[in-house]
Structures are given as C-alpha cells and as structure tokens.
Design a protein around this motif. Structure first.
Motif, PDB file in Angstrom:
ATOM      1  N   ASN A  15     -35.771 -49.356  -6.351  1.00 12.85           N
ATOM      2  CA  ASN A  15     -37.017 -48.864  -6.911  1.00 12.85           C
ATOM      3  C   ASN A  15     -37.085 -47.342  -6.742  1.00 12.85           C
ATOM      4  N   ILE A  16     -37.165 -46.612  -7.829  1.00 14.37           N
ATOM      5  CA  ILE A  16     -37.107 -45.147  -7.775  1.00 14.37           C
ATOM      6  C   ILE A  16     -38.331 -44.545  -7.081  1.00 14.37           C
ATOM      7  N   ILE A  17     -39.498 -45.152  -7.254  1.00 15.56           N
ATOM      8  CA  ILE A  17     -40.700 -44.634  -6.610  1.00 15.56           C
ATOM      9  C   ILE A  17     -40.593 -44.767  -5.091  1.00 15.56           C
ATOM     10  N   VAL A  18     -40.120 -45.900  -4.634  1.00  9.81           N
ATOM     11  CA  VAL A  18     -39.956 -46.117  -3.194  1.00  9.81           C
ATOM     12  C   VAL A  18     -38.953 -45.121  -2.630  1.00  9.81           C
ATOM     13  N   ARG A  19     -37.833 -44.956  -3.329  1.00  9.95           N
ATOM     14  CA  ARG A  19     -36.809 -43.998  -2.868  1.00  9.95           C
ATOM     15  C   ARG A  19     -37.360 -42.588  -2.791  1.00  9.95           C
ATOM     16  N   LYS A  20     -38.053 -42.164  -3.842  1.00  8.43           N
ATOM     17  CA  LYS A  20     -38.557 -40.788  -3.875  1.00  8.43           C
ATOM     18  C   LYS A  20     -39.619 -40.550  -2.808  1.00  8.43           C
ATOM     19  N   GLU A  22     -39.758 -42.082   0.085  1.00 10.55           N
ATOM     20  CA  GLU A  22     -39.047 -42.028   1.360  1.00 10.55           C
ATOM     21  C   GLU A  22     -38.420 -40.654   1.575  1.00 10.55           C
ATOM     22  N   VAL A  23     -37.806 -40.110   0.536  1.00  9.18           N
ATOM     23  CA  VAL A  23     -37.203 -38.779   0.627  1.00  9.18           C
ATOM     24  C   VAL A  23     -38.291 -37.728   0.865  1.00  9.18           C
ATOM     25  N   PHE A  24     -39.416 -37.862   0.148  1.00 11.97           N
ATOM     26  CA  PHE A  24     -40.524 -36.920   0.323  1.00 11.97           C
ATOM     27  C   PHE A  24     -41.053 -36.975   1.754  1.00 11.97           C
ATOM     28  N   GLY A  25     -41.231 -38.184   2.295  1.00  7.95           N
ATOM     29  CA  GLY A  25     -41.700 -38.324   3.670  1.00  7.95           C
ATOM     30  C   GLY A  25     -40.732 -37.704   4.667  1.00  7.95           C
ATOM     31  N   ASP A  26     -39.436 -37.903   4.440  1.00  8.36           N
ATOM     32  CA  ASP A  26     -38.430 -37.286   5.323  1.00  8.36           C
ATOM     33  C   ASP A  26     -38.511 -35.772   5.274  1.00  8.36           C
ATOM     34  N   ARG A  27     -38.712 -35.226   4.083  1.00  9.26           N
ATOM     35  CA  ARG A  27     -38.807 -33.771   3.942  1.00  9.26           C
ATOM     36  C   ARG A  27     -40.068 -33.231   4.604  1.00  9.26           C
ATOM     37  N   ILE A  28     -41.165 -33.970   4.510  1.00  6.37           N
ATOM     38  CA  ILE A  28     -42.410 -33.558   5.163  1.00  6.37           C
ATOM     39  C   ILE A  28     -42.220 -33.526   6.681  1.00  6.37           C
ATOM     40  N   ILE A  29     -41.558 -34.541   7.215  1.00  4.31           N
ATOM     41  CA  ILE A  29     -41.315 -34.585   8.660  1.00  4.31           C
ATOM     42  C   ILE A  29     -40.444 -33.420   9.093  1.00  4.31           C
ATOM     43  N   LYS A  30     -39.392 -33.134   8.335  1.00  8.79           N
ATOM     44  CA  LYS A  30     -38.522 -32.003   8.675  1.00  8.79           C
ATOM     45  C   LYS A  30     -39.279 -30.682   8.596  1.00  8.79           C
ATOM     46  N   LEU A  50     -48.624 -33.522   7.867  1.00  5.50           N
ATOM     47  CA  LEU A  50     -47.759 -34.639   8.256  1.00  5.50           C
ATOM     48  C   LEU A  50     -48.416 -35.975   7.913  1.00  5.50           C
ATOM     49  N   ARG A  51     -49.679 -36.132   8.261  1.00  8.94           N
ATOM     50  CA  ARG A  51     -50.375 -37.391   7.963  1.00  8.94           C
ATOM     51  C   ARG A  51     -50.470 -37.630   6.457  1.00  8.94           C
ATOM     52  N   SER A  52     -50.833 -36.592   5.725  1.00  7.88           N
ATOM     53  CA  SER A  52     -51.000 -36.733   4.270  1.00  7.88           C
ATOM     54  C   SER A  52     -49.670 -37.010   3.584  1.00  7.88           C
ATOM     55  N   GLY A  53     -48.646 -36.280   3.965  1.00  8.82           N
ATOM     56  CA  GLY A  53     -47.342 -36.424   3.323  1.00  8.82           C
ATOM     57  C   GLY A  53     -46.675 -37.752   3.581  1.00  8.82           C
ATOM     58  N   THR A  54     -46.855 -38.297   4.783  1.00 10.02           N
ATOM     59  CA  THR A  54     -46.207 -39.563   5.098  1.00 10.02           C
ATOM     60  C   THR A  54     -47.037 -40.765   4.662  1.00 10.02           C
ATOM     61  N   SER A  55     -48.334 -40.572   4.442  1.00  7.60           N
ATOM     62  CA  SER A  55     -49.166 -41.707   4.014  1.00  7.60           C
ATOM     63  C   SER A  55     -48.829 -42.136   2.591  1.00  7.60           C
ATOM     64  N   ILE A  56     -48.310 -41.235   1.793  1.00 12.55           N
ATOM     65  CA  ILE A  56     -47.927 -41.580   0.419  1.00 12.55           C
ATOM     66  C   ILE A  56     -46.869 -42.677   0.434  1.00 12.55           C
ATOM     67  N   GLY A  57     -45.844 -42.480   1.226  1.00 10.50           N
ATOM     68  CA  GLY A  57     -44.780 -43.478   1.329  1.00 10.50           C
ATOM     69  C   GLY A  57     -45.280 -44.787   1.906  1.00 10.50           C
ATOM     70  N   ALA A  58     -46.180 -44.718   2.875  1.00 16.70           N
ATOM     71  CA  ALA A  58     -46.728 -45.936   3.465  1.00 16.70           C
ATOM     72  C   ALA A  58     -47.526 -46.722   2.438  1.00 16.70           C
ATOM     73  N   GLY A  63     -47.950 -51.347  -1.207  1.00 11.72           N
ATOM     74  CA  GLY A  63     -48.181 -51.871  -2.550  1.00 11.72           C
ATOM     75  C   GLY A  63     -46.982 -52.621  -3.092  1.00 11.72           C
ATOM     76  N   HIS A  64     -45.801 -52.109  -2.817  1.00 10.80           N
ATOM     77  CA  HIS A  64     -44.572 -52.750  -3.275  1.00 10.80           C
ATOM     78  C   HIS A  64     -44.405 -54.112  -2.614  1.00 10.80           C
ATOM     79  N   MET A  65     -44.672 -54.179  -1.316  1.00  8.43           N
ATOM     80  CA  MET A  65     -44.535 -55.452  -0.603  1.00  8.43           C
ATOM     81  C   MET A  65     -45.567 -56.460  -1.100  1.00  8.43           C
ATOM     82  N   LEU A  66     -46.788 -56.023  -1.396  1.00  6.92           N
ATOM     83  CA  LEU A  66     -47.803 -56.932  -1.926  1.00  6.92           C
ATOM     84  C   LEU A  66     -47.394 -57.475  -3.291  1.00  6.92           C
TER      85      LEU A  66
END
Length: 72
Positions: A15-20, A22-30, A50-58, A63-66
């Motif tokens: 899933n491209i949205i999930v991948r992107k 995850e990459v965005f969250g990793d970049r926010i953490i770095k 940090l909270r805002s950037g990583t909440s997108i992936g969460a 939503g994907h799991m639901l």
C-alpha cells in the motif's frame, strides 16, 4: 505470526499510502532528533512537530487495519 497474518503484512507493504506515511514518520523522528541536539530552547515546538508528524502514520495504519478487518 499466524499463517493468515502474513498476507496482512504483505498488503501493508504494498500500500503506497502506508509506505509513504511510514517514511514520513521516520523522517520526522530523525528531524526531531537532529534539531533536539542543535537547539534546546524550542523543545515544546519540537515535541508538537513529533506528535503531529507521527500521528499521521498512526491514523493511516489504524484505518488500514479497520478496512482489512471489514473484508473478512
């Protein structure tokens, strides 16, 4: 992992949205780690980024799991 769980993991990776997100969250953490070392005066702003950037992936992951659960 059970046998059926592998298909869920495989579908998440495809899933491209999930991948992107995850990459965005990793970049926010770095970015947070880098800026935290450079500047300590804006720690509250950094924590909010940090909270805002990583909440997108969460949210996308939840939503994907639901959506996957509904298909069964």
């Amino acid at each position: 992992m059970r046998n059926g769980d592998y298909s869920v993991v495989l579908e998440r990776r495809e899933n491209i949205i999930v991948r992107k997100t995850e990459v965005f969250g990793d970049r926010i953490i770095k970015m947070y780690q880098y800026l935290q070392k450079k500047r300590e005066d804006n720690i509250d702003v950094l924590k909010q980024v940090l909270r805002s950037g990583t909440s997108i992936g969460a949210n996308v992951s939840e939503g994907h799991m639901l959506r996957l659960r509904r298909t069964f």
